[in-house]
Design a protein around this motif. Structure first.
Motif, PDB file in Angstrom:
ATOM      1  N   ASP A  43       0.825  -1.212   0.000  1.00 34.00           N
ATOM      2  CA  ASP A  43       0.000   0.000   0.000  1.00 34.00           C
ATOM      3  C   ASP A  43       0.856   1.257   0.000  1.00 34.00           C
ATOM      4  OD1 ASP A  43      -1.948  -1.817   0.068  1.00 34.00           O
ATOM      5  OD2 ASP A  43      -2.932  -1.106   1.896  1.00 34.00           O
ATOM      6  N   ARG A  44       1.948   1.229   0.777  1.00 35.69           N
ATOM      7  CA  ARG A  44       2.828   2.398   0.810  1.00 35.69           C
ATOM      8  C   ARG A  44       3.401   2.638  -0.590  1.00 35.69           C
ATOM      9  NH1 ARG A  44       6.864   0.949   4.709  1.00 35.69           N
ATOM     10  NH2 ARG A  44       5.079   0.498   6.031  1.00 35.69           N
ATOM     11  N   PHE A  45       3.803   1.539  -1.227  1.00 31.57           N
ATOM     12  CA  PHE A  45       4.346   1.628  -2.583  1.00 31.57           C
ATOM     13  C   PHE A  45       3.283   2.167  -3.546  1.00 31.57           C
ATOM     14  CE2 PHE A  45       5.480  -0.795  -6.587  1.00 31.57           C
ATOM     15  CZ  PHE A  45       6.534   0.037  -6.926  1.00 31.57           C
ATOM     16  N   PHE A  46       2.077   1.641  -3.411  1.00 29.57           N
ATOM     17  CA  PHE A  46       0.983   2.102  -4.277  1.00 29.57           C
ATOM     18  C   PHE A  46       0.723   3.595  -4.064  1.00 29.57           C
ATOM     19  CE2 PHE A  46      -3.723   2.625  -4.974  1.00 29.57           C
ATOM     20  CZ  PHE A  46      -3.697   2.489  -6.351  1.00 29.57           C
ATOM     21  N   VAL A 102      11.008   6.629 -13.404  1.00 32.65           N
ATOM     22  CA  VAL A 102      10.811   5.180 -13.536  1.00 32.65           C
ATOM     23  C   VAL A 102      11.994   4.402 -12.987  1.00 32.65           C
ATOM     24  CG1 VAL A 102       9.191   5.375 -15.466  1.00 32.65           C
ATOM     25  CG2 VAL A 102      11.618   4.999 -15.946  1.00 32.65           C
ATOM     26  N   ILE A 103      13.201   4.960 -13.094  1.00 37.24           N
ATOM     27  CA  ILE A 103      14.338   4.253 -12.501  1.00 37.24           C
ATOM     28  C   ILE A 103      14.180   4.218 -10.978  1.00 37.24           C
ATOM     29  CG2 ILE A 103      16.833   4.378 -12.090  1.00 37.24           C
ATOM     30  CD1 ILE A 103      17.022   5.420 -15.033  1.00 37.24           C
ATOM     31  N   GLY A 104      13.757   5.353 -10.420  1.00 34.37           N
ATOM     32  CA  GLY A 104      13.509   5.407  -8.978  1.00 34.37           C
ATOM     33  C   GLY A 104      12.441   4.401  -8.563  1.00 34.37           C
ATOM     34  N   LEU A 105      11.354   4.349  -9.323  1.00 34.57           N
ATOM     35  CA  LEU A 105      10.285   3.393  -9.014  1.00 34.57           C
ATOM     36  C   LEU A 105      10.788   1.965  -9.144  1.00 34.57           C
ATOM     37  CD1 LEU A 105       6.939   4.610 -10.626  1.00 34.57           C
ATOM     38  CD2 LEU A 105       7.477   4.350  -8.211  1.00 34.57           C
ATOM     39  N   GLY A 106      11.626   1.736 -10.151  1.00 34.93           N
ATOM     40  CA  GLY A 106      12.190   0.394 -10.352  1.00 34.93           C
ATOM     41  C   GLY A 106      12.993  -0.045  -9.144  1.00 34.93           C
ATOM     42  N   ILE A 107      13.859   0.865  -8.663  1.00 37.33           N
ATOM     43  CA  ILE A 107      14.691   0.521  -7.504  1.00 37.33           C
ATOM     44  C   ILE A 107      13.805   0.300  -6.276  1.00 37.33           C
ATOM     45  CG2 ILE A 107      16.443   1.438  -5.925  1.00 37.33           C
ATOM     46  CD1 ILE A 107      17.595   2.918  -8.423  1.00 37.33           C
ATOM     47  N   TYR A 108      12.826   1.190  -6.107  1.00 35.99           N
ATOM     48  CA  TYR A 108      11.919   1.071  -4.970  1.00 35.99           C
ATOM     49  C   TYR A 108      11.154  -0.257  -5.043  1.00 35.99           C
ATOM     50  CZ  TYR A 108       8.415   2.638  -1.520  1.00 35.99           C
ATOM     51  OH  TYR A 108       7.594   2.754  -0.423  1.00 35.99           O
ATOM     52  N   SER A 109      10.726  -0.642  -6.247  1.00 35.13           N
ATOM     53  CA  SER A 109       9.935  -1.875  -6.314  1.00 35.13           C
ATOM     54  C   SER A 109      10.794  -3.102  -6.010  1.00 35.13           C
ATOM     55  CB  SER A 109       9.205  -2.002  -7.650  1.00 35.13           C
ATOM     56  OG  SER A 109      10.091  -2.012  -8.705  1.00 35.13           O
ATOM     57  N   VAL A 110      12.076  -3.061  -6.384  1.00 32.41           N
ATOM     58  CA  VAL A 110      12.951  -4.179  -6.008  1.00 32.41           C
ATOM     59  C   VAL A 110      13.050  -4.249  -4.488  1.00 32.41           C
ATOM     60  CG1 VAL A 110      15.306  -5.078  -6.106  1.00 32.41           C
ATOM     61  CG2 VAL A 110      14.275  -4.101  -8.152  1.00 32.41           C
ATOM     62  N   ASP A 111      13.182  -3.078  -3.860  1.00 32.35           N
ATOM     63  CA  ASP A 111      13.310  -3.029  -2.407  1.00 32.35           C
ATOM     64  C   ASP A 111      12.039  -3.558  -1.731  1.00 32.35           C
ATOM     65  OD1 ASP A 111      14.488  -2.274   0.078  1.00 32.35           O
ATOM     66  OD2 ASP A 111      13.107  -0.563   0.107  1.00 32.35           O
ATOM     67  N   VAL A 112      10.882  -3.086  -2.188  1.00 35.07           N
ATOM     68  CA  VAL A 112       9.622  -3.545  -1.602  1.00 35.07           C
ATOM     69  C   VAL A 112       9.468  -5.048  -1.799  1.00 35.07           C
ATOM     70  CG1 VAL A 112       7.102  -3.400  -1.786  1.00 35.07           C
ATOM     71  CG2 VAL A 112       8.467  -1.335  -1.883  1.00 35.07           C
TER      72      VAL A 112
ATOM     73  N   PRO B 382       5.644  -5.807  -7.259  1.00 31.05           N
ATOM     74  CA  PRO B 382       5.037  -5.870  -5.920  1.00 31.05           C
ATOM     75  C   PRO B 382       3.556  -5.482  -5.929  1.00 31.05           C
ATOM     76  CG  PRO B 382       7.035  -4.530  -5.892  1.00 31.05           C
ATOM     77  CD  PRO B 382       6.771  -4.866  -7.319  1.00 31.05           C
ATOM     78  N   PHE B 383       3.197  -4.473  -6.714  1.00 34.61           N
ATOM     79  CA  PHE B 383       1.798  -4.067  -6.757  1.00 34.61           C
ATOM     80  C   PHE B 383       0.979  -4.990  -7.654  1.00 34.61           C
ATOM     81  CE2 PHE B 383      -1.565  -1.364  -8.706  1.00 34.61           C
ATOM     82  CZ  PHE B 383      -2.361  -1.258  -7.577  1.00 34.61           C
TER      83      PHE B 383
END
Lengths: 322, 556
Positions: A43-46, A102-112, B382-383
């Motif tokens: 949810d935080r990611f979303f 998108v690169i930032g989101l990519g890195i964040y999604s790997v972390d999540v 993840p989403f």
């Protein structure tokens, strides 16, 4: 009236867009309640994505609306617009900024994904057998079984990967029902019961076609594939009853392939387990004798008795089986 | 004049066919005709008929979903409608109309050629489509294929075998059509361009079709391979995808999505091309960032080949794959964004004419922002674990394919209708059509995002009663969309018969197709045009402003 400088207006618009975007991301109310350890992460990611998306939405739609009003053809004006063919620095800017986002989101999604346990579905599978052995020592009569080690799915986050799951449940999807088998206690049910706050590992498989195990309140989904083991590990964080939904088209009655996941307090869970162990001990032998050689009908007969479905209902659910 | 007549004599003697007539009769459009314009119209009209059939299936689906129980259609018939709605809309409406229809009609006209490079191959490619459609309709006699347009085994192996076989044959036919068409486009653009048209003057629609064709050539054979293996599994006892005999069900998903994700770009790249033609003409502005838009088509073509696993994040895929394809998917957003920003910037400083074509183009721009942004959220593993295979996905891809592709097709039809028929469309009916479509699209597909997030899976005939109200809202929207087709159809038929005469260049556009008569001659020009300015040079030459596009300087 004195003209307001453009830079000030831009700044004001920027501040407004930022504030609106943050407000929307915290108040959209689009997601169901959170009931697993993974749900707040997702949810935080979303919400981060909603913030960015709202800002981009407002900027682009705002520009479209502004331009089509400002630059509409005025009555009688048959001339052309200003001949601007491009602006290199502007184009670099609107390529670079989305690229960075998108690169930032990519890195964040790997972390999540790592925190959710997605990077380690196979971590320390030996420990499952170890844990089973511990249960045997504690007086459980179940035979330690060697689980197939699934390579796909969601496992434990790195911080917990050394720890075996507290509870292992074998999940079988079939047209159009879920079967939950607790190998440590030889209980089989049509609803999934789990204790609060414990690491639960589902070993998923499918009997006939592909099914997909989804609990919306857990934000987790994993396909159950025929011929390929998959795994889904979670920690329930809320007591309650949640829907288990099949998310992969599995035939005409796919939409009715629903059951429940019941999260108990640990004490209630133990009571539930004890009750079901007694209730089901009579046909223990039959369940152990399940082999791959059996037809659907033979395999299902034992389960049908166990989960209190009569043959008629079963035939409706699964016309080829009986 | 003498010059012109000489030229026509030459073409007749050189032509492979015997002295073509001056204009086609109505019945010529029902024959194996090799004129690219006839073929283009054949594609558009046939596709539109299938759009209506697929649309009726959508209405049946939405009516069924008015209530949580399965009470209108048998669940198996529901699945057959759901499967064939998707299949028809993709393979018999958007792909053939956007690529086959507009591509065939416009590419030779835009590059200054008299026809496509291989006219007979072109006609063969078209005539593969009607039998494919017939096979799909025939499959309903055997229950209709019910495994979704994705046809994942083992479900597709155990459900309605005859119908599934017919479905596979139909898709292989349209796939073959697509390959033949693509070869033709690539060769035509590379080889038949008039020498005076420089590469940096090539209309952006041609760049888009070039990128589309390359993508189709690289990916379609993989789908064909996957489907042929499936066909063998169903009918000839092989076990490529049968888990009980050592087959692998996930292998099929890889083969399928290796084509079918690029298929999304097959359905949107030509539409991006249409956008790049329509917006400058009706905004009276040069396209903003010609090179950026041309290169972004090629970038999407390349990157689009490496994103397919984002359809399989919850399937049997290892963690590294889920992460790799998250990042590659997000990267596609960059060239797509470049296009959107380019079009928005093209509006700036223009003198925007709100013609029906422009309304749909601006509508598309607005819709695609929604479809693009929710697409980015879906691209992250993840989403996606939460919303994969839910109505969130259904909402997303309808924003892209309806709010995107279908809006683009409508825009293109309104824009080129005067060229194709020689008559103008009715603007009032066009505006009603736009208003209904715009409202209907949001009403039908926006609430679906909420359904998916809350827990409603896709492809279901029965659902949890808590979702009833929102589903009814979507059904109302579907009826608005169904109604929107009525003014459009009336407009097309009435305008074709009775519309005001259009003249050669009613929009004062600068690309080559507007230099010939409306409708164009059978071999496009009496004398091939010489290109004297760029395709989007609006406002460049003050004394030319508003003056007709005059590039037909006879070859000396």
């Amino acid at each position: 009236m004195k003209q307001v400088p453009a830079s000030l207006l831009t700044l004001l618009a920027g501040v407004m867009i930022t504030l609106i975007s943050f407000w929307v991301s915290q108040h959209h109310g689009l997601l169901p309640e959170q009931a697993s350890a993974q749900a707040p992460l997702v949810d935080r990611f979303f919400n981060v994505m909603v913030t960015i998306a709202t800002a981009l939405f407002l900027i682009v739609q705002g520009a479209i609306v502004w331009f089509i009003i400002q630059f509409r053809q005025r009555a009688g004006d048959e001339t052309d617009g200003v001949p601007i063919e491009g602006n290199f620095s502007l184009e670099i800017l609107w390529t670079a900024i989305p690229a960075m986002i998108v690169i930032g989101l990519g890195i964040y999604s790997v972390d999540v994904y790592e925190q959710m346990g997605g990077l380690a579905p196979t971590h320390k599978h030996g420990l499952i057998a170890h844990q089973t052995a511990a249960l045997v020592a504690a007086g459980d009569t179940a035979e330690p079984t060697i689980e197939p080690s699934p390579q796909y799915g969601i496992g434990a986050p790195a911080a917990e990967s050394a720890r075996a799951a507290d509870l292992v449940v074998n999940v079988t999807g079939l047209q159009y029902a879920w079967l939950f088998n607790y190998p440590d206690s030889n209980v089989t049910t049509g609803e999934l019961h789990v204790p609060l706050g414990k690491a639960v590992q589902l070993n998923l498989s499918a009997q006939d076609v592909i099914h997909s195990f989804w609990v919306p309140q857990f934000r987790l989904k994993q396909d159950a594939l025929p011929g390929q083991a998959t795994v889904l590990r979670f920690v329930a964080t809320k007591i309650g009853t949640f829907p288990v939904v099949c998310a992969e088209l599995c035939g005409g009655y796919h939409g009715s392939m629903r059951t429940q996941l019941i999260v108990h307090s640990p004490e209630d869970y133990d009571a539930w387990l004890a009750e079901n162990q007694i209730a089901q001990s009579s046909d223990l032998q039959q369940k152990i004798a399940v082999t791959a050689e059996q037809s659907d009908a033979e395999m299902l007969a034992a389960y049908a008795r166990a989960i209190d479905i009569n043959a008629e209902t079963l035939t409706q659910l699964h016309p080829n089986s009986l | 004049m003498t010059q012109v007549e000489d030229f026509r004599d030459v073409t007749v003697t050189d032509g492979s066919h015997n002295s073509p007539p001056k204009a086609w009769k109505w019945y010529d459009y029902f024959t194996f005709n090799i004129d690219h314009k006839v073929i283009g119209i054949q594609y558009l009209v046939t596709a539109f008929v299938f759009y209506l059939i697929g649309g009726l299936m959508a209405v049946a689906i939405r009516v069924e979903l008015t209530t949580p129980d399965s009470d209108l259609l048998d669940p198996n018939l529901y699945n057959a409608f759901m499967t064939n709605h998707g299949t028809i809309m993709i393979f018999l409406w958007i792909v053939p109309s956007a690529i086959g229809g507009f591509g065939n009609y416009l590419i030779p006209l835009m590059v200054g050629a008299r026809d496509m490079a291989f006219p007979r191959l072109n006609a063969i490619a078209f005539w593969l489509n009607p039998p494919a459609g017939a096979l799909l309709l025939l499959s309903f006699l055997f229950g209709g294929s019910q495994s979704g347009w994705t046809a994942y085994p083992p479900l597709s192996l155990v459900t309605a075998n005859t119908a599934q076989t017919l479905w596979i044959l139909a898709i292989v036919l349209v796939g073959t059509s697509s390959i033949l068409g693509s070869v033709n486009f690539v060769i035509t653009i590379l080889k038949l361009k008039v020498p005076s048209l420089r590469w940096e003057q090539l209309p952006l629609f041609c760049w888009a079709i070039l990128a589309t064709s390359v993508l189709a050539l690289l990916s379609t054979p993989v789908l064909a391979a996957g489907l042929v293996l499936l066909l063998f599994d169903i009918n000839f006892g092989t076990s490529f995808f049968k888990p009980e005999a050592g087959g692998n069900v996930v292998l099929y998903q890889h083969l399928f999505w290796f084509y079918s994700h690029p298929a999304v770009y097959l359905m949107i790249l030509p539409i991006f091309g249409i956008m790049s033609e329509v917006i400058p003409v009706h905004a009276r502005k040069p396209i903003f960032g010609y090179k950026a838009i041309a290169y972004s088509s090629l970038t999407i073509c390349v990157v689009g080949l490496f994103v397919w696993v984002h359809h399989m994040f919850t399937s049997g895929t290892p963690p590294w794959m889920r992460m790799f394809f998250t990042i590659s998917t997000l990267i596609v957003a960059v060239p797509t964004g470049v296009k959107i920003f380019g079009w928005v910037a093209t509006l700036w400083g223009g003198k925007i004419r709100f013609t029906s074509a422009m309304l749909f183009a601006i509508g598309l721009l607005s819709m695609f922002v929604v479809g693009g942004l929710d697409g980015i959220t879906l691209g992250t593993a993840p989403f996606d674990l939460h919303v994969h295979d839910t109505y969130y996905v259904v909402g997303h891809f309808h924003y892209v394919l309806f709010g995107g592709s279908v809006f683009g097709i409508y825009s293109g039809i309104y824009h080129w209708f005067p060229k194709i028929t020689g008559r103008m469309t009715n603007e009032t009916l066009g505006r009603i059509h736009f208003a209904l479509t715009f409202v209907g699209t949001h009403l039908t597909f926006l609430p679906m995002h909420h359904l998916g997030l809350q827990g409603m899976p896709r492809r279901v005939a029965m659902y949890d009663p808590q979702f009833t109200t929102i589903n009814q809202l979507c059904t109302v929207g579907a009826f608005v969309l169904a109604a929107s087709v009525i003014p459009f159809t009336i407009n097309m038929i009435w305008s074709w018969l009775n519309g005001a005469k259009a003249g050669d260049n009613p929009w004062n556009a600068l690309t080559l197709e507007w230099t010939t008569s409306s409708p164009p001659l059978i071999e496009n020009w009496e004398v091939l045009p010489v290109v004297t300015h760029g395709p989007y040079d609006y406002g460049m030459n003050p004394q030319n402003a508003g003056v007709n596009n005059d590039q037909t300087i006879p070859v000396t």
